[in-house]
Design a protein around this motif. Structure first.
Motif, PDB file in Angstrom:
ATOM      1  N   GLU A 274       8.514  -8.011  -4.510  1.00 29.29           N
ATOM      2  CA  GLU A 274       7.695  -7.810  -5.051  1.00 29.29           C
ATOM      3  C   GLU A 274       6.762  -6.167  -4.143  1.00 29.29           C
ATOM      4  N   GLY A 275       6.303  -5.365  -5.026  1.00 26.57           N
ATOM      5  CA  GLY A 275       5.736  -4.297  -4.221  1.00 26.57           C
ATOM      6  C   GLY A 275       4.330  -4.414  -4.283  1.00 26.57           C
ATOM      7  N   TRP A 276       3.452  -4.677  -3.678  1.00 29.06           N
ATOM      8  CA  TRP A 276       1.655  -4.065  -2.952  1.00 29.06           C
ATOM      9  C   TRP A 276       1.614  -2.560  -2.061  1.00 29.06           C
ATOM     10  N   PHE A 277       0.434  -2.077  -3.095  1.00 29.60           N
ATOM     11  CA  PHE A 277      -0.209  -1.569  -1.714  1.00 29.60           C
ATOM     12  C   PHE A 277      -2.039  -1.293  -2.303  1.00 29.60           C
ATOM     13  N   LEU A 278      -2.182  -1.725  -0.459  1.00 31.88           N
ATOM     14  CA  LEU A 278      -3.542  -1.630   0.052  1.00 31.88           C
ATOM     15  C   LEU A 278      -4.606  -0.010  -0.211  1.00 31.88           C
ATOM     16  N   HIS A 279      -5.024  -0.873  -0.898  1.00 32.73           N
ATOM     17  CA  HIS A 279      -6.147   1.180  -0.062  1.00 32.73           C
ATOM     18  C   HIS A 279      -7.490   0.448  -1.079  1.00 32.73           C
ATOM     19  N   PHE A 280      -8.195   1.978  -0.159  1.00 31.94           N
ATOM     20  CA  PHE A 280      -9.417   1.702   0.019  1.00 31.94           C
ATOM     21  C   PHE A 280     -10.204   2.660  -1.077  1.00 31.94           C
ATOM     22  N   GLN A 281     -11.305   2.057  -1.894  1.00 29.19           N
ATOM     23  CA  GLN A 281     -12.331   2.558  -2.411  1.00 29.19           C
ATOM     24  C   GLN A 281     -13.485   3.303  -2.006  1.00 29.19           C
ATOM     25  N   ASP A 282     -13.992   4.406  -1.574  1.00 19.25           N
ATOM     26  CA  ASP A 282     -15.728   4.976  -1.224  1.00 19.25           C
ATOM     27  C   ASP A 282     -16.661   4.189  -2.377  1.00 19.25           C
ATOM     28  N   ARG A 283     -17.286   3.440  -2.212  1.00 20.84           N
ATOM     29  CA  ARG A 283     -18.614   2.693  -3.169  1.00 20.84           C
ATOM     30  C   ARG A 283     -19.989   3.120  -2.234  1.00 20.84           C
ATOM     31  N   TRP A 284     -20.002   5.027  -1.599  1.00 20.15           N
ATOM     32  CA  TRP A 284     -21.123   5.630  -1.159  1.00 20.15           C
ATOM     33  C   TRP A 284     -21.772   4.569  -0.340  1.00 20.15           C
ATOM     34  N   SER A 285     -22.844   3.528  -0.204  1.00 22.48           N
ATOM     35  CA  SER A 285     -23.438   2.958   0.558  1.00 22.48           C
ATOM     36  C   SER A 285     -22.775   2.063   1.300  1.00 22.48           C
ATOM     37  N   TYR A 286     -21.928   0.847   0.405  1.00 18.48           N
ATOM     38  CA  TYR A 286     -20.508  -0.277   0.506  1.00 18.48           C
ATOM     39  C   TYR A 286     -19.950   0.204   1.885  1.00 18.48           C
ATOM     40  N   GLY A 287     -19.373   1.605   1.333  1.00 20.88           N
ATOM     41  CA  GLY A 287     -18.380   1.576   2.684  1.00 20.88           C
ATOM     42  C   GLY A 287     -17.334   2.086   1.740  1.00 20.88           C
ATOM     43  N   ARG A 288     -15.881   1.945   2.239  1.00 21.15           N
ATOM     44  CA  ARG A 288     -14.545   2.257   1.850  1.00 21.15           C
ATOM     45  C   ARG A 288     -13.758   0.402   1.276  1.00 21.15           C
ATOM     46  N   VAL A 289     -14.169  -0.034   0.352  1.00 19.77           N
ATOM     47  CA  VAL A 289     -13.757  -1.403   0.124  1.00 19.77           C
ATOM     48  C   VAL A 289     -12.256  -1.376   0.114  1.00 19.77           C
ATOM     49  N   VAL A 290     -11.378  -1.951  -0.463  1.00 21.06           N
ATOM     50  CA  VAL A 290     -10.324  -2.157  -0.388  1.00 21.06           C
ATOM     51  C   VAL A 290     -10.240  -2.692  -1.168  1.00 21.06           C
ATOM     52  N   HIS A 291      -9.003  -2.145  -2.360  1.00 23.36           N
ATOM     53  CA  HIS A 291      -7.964  -2.766  -3.528  1.00 23.36           C
ATOM     54  C   HIS A 291      -6.613  -3.272  -3.309  1.00 23.36           C
ATOM     55  N   LEU A 292      -6.637  -4.061  -3.567  1.00 26.89           N
ATOM     56  CA  LEU A 292      -4.748  -4.508  -3.832  1.00 26.89           C
ATOM     57  C   LEU A 292      -3.946  -4.194  -5.390  1.00 26.89           C
ATOM     58  N   GLN A 293      -2.756  -3.285  -5.033  1.00 28.69           N
ATOM     59  CA  GLN A 293      -2.179  -2.637  -6.246  1.00 28.69           C
ATOM     60  C   GLN A 293      -0.928  -2.947  -6.157  1.00 28.69           C
ATOM     61  N   PRO A 294      -0.470  -3.786  -7.802  1.00 29.95           N
ATOM     62  CA  PRO A 294       0.944  -4.056  -8.068  1.00 29.95           C
ATOM     63  C   PRO A 294       1.838  -3.006  -8.114  1.00 29.95           C
ATOM     64  N   VAL A 295       2.974  -2.568  -7.095  1.00 28.45           N
ATOM     65  CA  VAL A 295       3.871  -1.714  -7.476  1.00 28.45           C
ATOM     66  C   VAL A 295       5.080  -1.759  -7.871  1.00 28.45           C
ATOM     67  N   THR A 296       5.645  -1.334  -8.745  1.00 24.27           N
ATOM     68  CA  THR A 296       6.802  -1.417 -10.038  1.00 24.27           C
ATOM     69  C   THR A 296       7.500   0.231  -9.406  1.00 24.27           C
ATOM     70  N   TRP A 297       8.163   0.278  -9.897  1.00 19.42           N
ATOM     71  CA  TRP A 297       9.794   0.923  -9.333  1.00 19.42           C
ATOM     72  C   TRP A 297       9.703   1.531 -10.694  1.00 19.42           C
ATOM     73  N   LYS A 298      10.107   2.472 -10.777  1.00 20.83           N
ATOM     74  CA  LYS A 298      10.256   3.451 -11.995  1.00 20.83           C
ATOM     75  C   LYS A 298      11.317   4.916 -11.998  1.00 20.83           C
ATOM     76  N   ASP A 299      12.840   4.929 -12.061  1.00 17.26           N
ATOM     77  CA  ASP A 299      13.355   5.848 -12.207  1.00 17.26           C
ATOM     78  C   ASP A 299      13.201   6.799 -10.524  1.00 17.26           C
ATOM     79  N   GLY A 300      13.530   5.569  -9.912  1.00 21.91           N
ATOM     80  CA  GLY A 300      13.509   5.649  -8.129  1.00 21.91           C
ATOM     81  C   GLY A 300      12.148   6.203  -8.233  1.00 21.91           C
ATOM     82  N   TRP A 301      11.470   6.155  -8.260  1.00 18.68           N
ATOM     83  CA  TRP A 301       9.515   6.141  -7.898  1.00 18.68           C
ATOM     84  C   TRP A 301       8.143   5.212  -8.309  1.00 18.68           C
TER      85      TRP A 301
END
Length: 547
Positions: A274-301
């Motif tokens: 399974e593929g997973w991507f951790l990334h941030f979202q900038d929420r102003w005064s709360y800073g850059r909080v962390v999200h987790l996204q599932p990653v699927t592969w389609k046509d090699g991407w």
């Protein structure tokens, strides 16, 4: 070139008392919600190791630096230590350098060792390594002396060769929006050969940076954010040759989701692929909080998140099934409270700069059960809190929370104006404190300052009340008042002289981010006069609860 440092085990900062539960992303039904960490872990990167997953993030000027977080399932994380106890060069970072220091690190597991690389925009590329991420990390190595190089990522190929990708900070290098690649010595200690440009983002992908390198199914992959912090998107690039040319595609953007700027992070796979991507979202005064996204592969991407609007680009999910790691692990909200009942600080605490050995900011008291902060005089010219190194701060632990600290203030009548209290800190900040005034009287005061980084003004005294007790409880209630851009919040201060009945003090205020970081909350003590026995405050505990 190596810098010498004394590395203390991360246990030095551990507190035995568990904190009240904070933000919890594990829904307990096999699913999770985003963000998985409503905490400012900017520019997160992740790697799979021998016993789960390890994450690090930008720490800029705060010490200790390079936080190390561990997880078994990519959803529930524990802060287990820091790779840096001091920033380098040590003397340079004894002064507060807001927004400088450790930028966008990368963590990798290679040949039984964990490596972290980061770019300091003023000094160059650094590396630290260890065999046990939760223990002692070796002394930093200056891989390349440079100015303006940031967002570095190592890559070891199957043929034994090693490479490093990086970007540029336009504020120092006068160039940006390109990605570079250099061959690196196999041991990871220096760059060799001629660096080359492998991607130019000037045609539609401005401020491309933060590259991460991988190899999958015969392709070299470079994943990188573009478009800027708040409104940006995520690119994926692939080539059969490490030097390119790379074809590229946008693989994650906001689309119709409520998540602005979904980009800059790290990719990981579970044992079952399974593929997973951790990334941030900038929420102003709360800073850059962390999200987790599932990653699927389609046509090699890769498609990160879910392609809800069928445009071939992933969008962030707000709720999803937890990663399949073969076992269900319990929820582990990050610890933010501290009972101060140990000889260790809680790992959540950081100072604003390297400590000067001639300045004794404070100590844990081991089995005596309190944290002591000394009201040492401010450096000449420090009229506000902005450049005070001895602020003991932690990141906002969630969207809505209340932090309460109980302290006893022991004032020396000869020590002049001195005080200690609870601060919510950013470019706009405010605090509540118990003080000894010029006449030797005890008062409780609220002060605030707007645009602290650029303002020539002094702090505004919002209100003050006389106090006839040295023991007091101080409280800050943080409330999110807008759960969308720009994610506004307000802070209200309270105090109690009996530990039960709390009264509001002063005005509510709107917290703001710091320099590349979210607002923080914590403790301070400060004085105005050099004396052989400063006033001090003993903090019995610091407790955080969700509102």
């Amino acid at each position: 070139m190596k810098f010498k440092q004394l590395l203390l085990a991360p246990a030095l900062f551990w507190c035995l008392a568990a904190g009240a539960q904070g933000w919890n992303a594990d829904l307990g039904n096999g699913k999770y919600k985003n963000p998985i960490l409503h905490v400012d872990y900017s520019d997160p990167d992740v790697c799979a190791g021998e016993d789960g997953y390890y994450m690090t993030a930008s720490s800029f000027n705060s010490t200790p630096g390079l936080p190390i977080l561990h997880s078994k399932d990519l959803v529930n994380w524990e802060l287990v230590g820091y790779a840096l106890q001091n920033l380098f060069p040590i003397e340079h970072y004894r002064t507060v350098r807001h927004g400088d220091g450790v930028w966008a690190p990368s963590i990798r597991y290679h040949n039984g060792e964990y490596f972290i690389y980061w770019g300091d925009p003023d000094f160059g590329i650094f590396m630290v390594k260890t065999k046990n991420p939760a223990s002692v990390w070796e002394e930093p190595v200056l891989v390349k002396e440079a100015k303006g190089i940031i967002d570095t990522c190592p890559f070891w190929d199957e043929d034994g060769k090693a490479y490093l990708s990086y970007a540029f900070a336009g504020s120092r290098a006068n160039v940006k929006t390109v990605l570079m690649l250099s061959e690196m010595a196999v041991d990871g200690t220096k760059l060799i050969g001629n660096p080359a440009l492998i991607f130019d983002g000037h045609n539609g992908h401005t401020t491309v940076e933060g590259s991460k390198m991988y190899k999958r199914e015969g392709f070299y992959w470079v994943m990188a954010p573009a478009g800027g912090v708040k409104p940006g998107w995520q690119l994926a690039m692939r080539s059969k040759n490490v030097w390119g040319p790379y074809e590229y595609k946008v693989v994650l953007n906001q689309g119709n989701s409520p998540v602005n700027g979904p980009h800059q992070g790290g990719y990981a796979e579970t044992p079952n692929g399974e593929g997973w991507f951790l990334h941030f979202q900038d929420r102003w005064s709360y800073g850059r909080v962390v999200h987790l996204q599932p990653v699927t592969w389609k046509d090699g991407w890769p498609i990160m998140g879910k392609d809800s609007n069928k445009d071939g680009i992933g969008e962030p999910v707000m709720e999803w099934t937890k990663p399949n790691v073969g076992k269900n692990y319990p929820a582990t909200p990050l610890i933010s409270s501290d009972e101060f009942n140990s000889h260790q600080y809680g790992l959540q605490w950081q100072w604003q700069a390297n400590q000067n050995p001639a300045e004794h900011w404070g100590w844990s008291s081991a089995n005596l059960g309190f944290l002591r902060l000394n009201c040492i005089p401010r450096k000449e010219g420090n009229k506000t809190m902005w450049m005070m190194p001895n602020l003991l701060l932690q990141k906002f632990p969630g969207a809505n929370f209340t932090a309460t600290a109980k302290l006893t203030f022991e004032n020396n009548p000869d020590a002049g104006v001195s005080g200690s209290g609870l601060i919510v800190f950013g470019e706009d900040y405010a605090y509540i404190a118990i003080e000894q005034d010029k006449m030797g009287n005890l008062i409780l005061v609220q002060r605030s300052l707007k645009s602290a980084r650029t303002s020539k003004e002094l702090e505004k005294e919002v209100t003050s009340v006389p106090l006839n007790k040295k023991e007091v409880s101080l409280r800050a209630k943080v409330e999110m008042i807008q759960n969308k851009e720009p994610f506004d919040a307000k802070v209200t201060f309270y105090y109690s002289v009996d530990g039960k009945n709390f009264k509001k003090l002063g005005e509510s205020f709107k917290p703001s981010a710091g320099r590349w970081v979210g607002a923080k909350i914590g403790l301070f003590a400060t004085g105005s006069k050099t004396i052989n026995d400063s006033s001090y405050a003993d903090y019995d505990w610091f407790r955080v609860e969700e509102n």
